[in-house]
Design a protein around this motif. Sequence first.
Motif, PDB file in Angstrom:
ATOM      1  N   TYR A 272      28.300  55.094  38.080  1.00  0.00           N
ATOM      2  CA  TYR A 272      28.497  53.641  37.993  1.00  0.00           C
ATOM      3  C   TYR A 272      29.143  53.101  39.269  1.00  0.00           C
ATOM      4  CZ  TYR A 272      29.981  49.140  36.026  1.00  0.00           C
ATOM      5  OH  TYR A 272      30.173  47.810  35.791  1.00  0.00           O
ATOM      6  N   ASN A 349      31.931  46.790  31.111  1.00  0.00           N
ATOM      7  CA  ASN A 349      30.781  47.633  30.787  1.00  0.00           C
ATOM      8  C   ASN A 349      31.195  48.982  30.203  1.00  0.00           C
ATOM      9  OD1 ASN A 349      28.783  45.810  31.542  1.00  0.00           O
ATOM     10  ND2 ASN A 349      28.842  46.457  33.681  1.00  0.00           N
ATOM     11  N   TYR A 355      26.407  52.726  29.262  1.00  0.00           N
ATOM     12  CA  TYR A 355      26.963  53.119  30.554  1.00  0.00           C
ATOM     13  C   TYR A 355      27.633  54.498  30.549  1.00  0.00           C
ATOM     14  CZ  TYR A 355      25.904  48.378  31.946  1.00  0.00           C
ATOM     15  OH  TYR A 355      25.243  47.205  32.232  1.00  0.00           O
TER      16      TYR A 355
END
Length: 392
Positions: A272, A349, A355
């Motif tokens: 990420y 998120n 995620y």
Amino acid sequence: MPLTPLASDFYGFEAKLRPHEQDALAALRDWLDAEVRPVVDEAWERAEFPHQLLPAFHRHPVFGMQWEETAAFENSALYRGWVALELARVDASIATYVGVQNGLAMGAIGVAGSPEQRAEWLPPMARGEVLGAFGLTEPLSGSDSAQGLRTVARRDGDDWILDGEKRWIGNATFADVVVIWAKSAEDGQVKGFLVRTDAPGWSATKIERKQSLRIVQNADIRMEGVRVPESMRLQRANSFRDTAAVLRLTRAEVAWAAVGNSIGAYEAALRYAGERVQFGKPIASHQLVQDLLARMLGNITASIAMCTRVSEMLDEGVQADEHAALAKAYATSRMRETVAWAREAMGGNGIVLDYGAARAFADAEALYSYEGTREMNTLIVGRAVTGTAAFV
């Protein structure tokens, strides 16, 4: 199949595995990434177990590796630890399924069963033809199971009659046989029984509304006059010491699973950080994000080191209760920090399943508690280092 080292194994501990163990782990890793990873988020959200995976899963050298009746090849406790890590890296619930089937249910038979019982039950359980569970915890008895069991076994001729309740029993909604630990009405000692789940008087009800390990099918069990033949009593389980011997084998692997859950969260955060752009550049280039990543990696590396040594001690025959207890307490505590930092690195998120950190964050709470809470494990260590028990 060559094993590509995990980037999260920063000091290269995987190299301690023997070549054939590395090959087996590489094949398992490839299967988990291809077949398990794509389905676990949806299964977690629905609180459903992906039964379709089991036939292929049980063909991998995972189940029964510590018993001569079922070992697919010569293997070490270090290999079995890495298997637990690899499973939890993809999903902690899948690792828990293995911990119950392979570690607790098969482990109870391997440790406390007669040679005949081992030969009868271990091979089909390793192949996945018989699914098992392990019934120790009760609604009013968890950490005090050594003294507080309320499930009673009464002798009736060549049979035993079981009455009582169990709670939080993983795999119990679909198991064929459950190892039930009960206190004998004759001598007050804890004994183990293999109970078929189609026995009259047996019921298992799924525990709903969990927010951790949602894929694991935990159940409340009720036994009302369940009849079990003497041949289904574990012949070498005569006191809680024998129950504890099973838990001793599995506790260190829960520590390994905690490391795997940490790694899953860390890898998700690292991906990420490289993809998420803020202020015109990936957040991986921000100092505070790099600090979080370094902290996570430090926790993971220290925990792998501790777990590696504990597994080596088991192979050497010198591992004691306190060694596994310290590893479990330490690795799960560091896991709690690590998954929280991974979620933090993702901002909002981080609470969304898509995620990769949210599931690890939630599942960490169950790993932190089962197989002995941090407090109980520190008391085991404290007794070893001081010579004084402080449990009550």
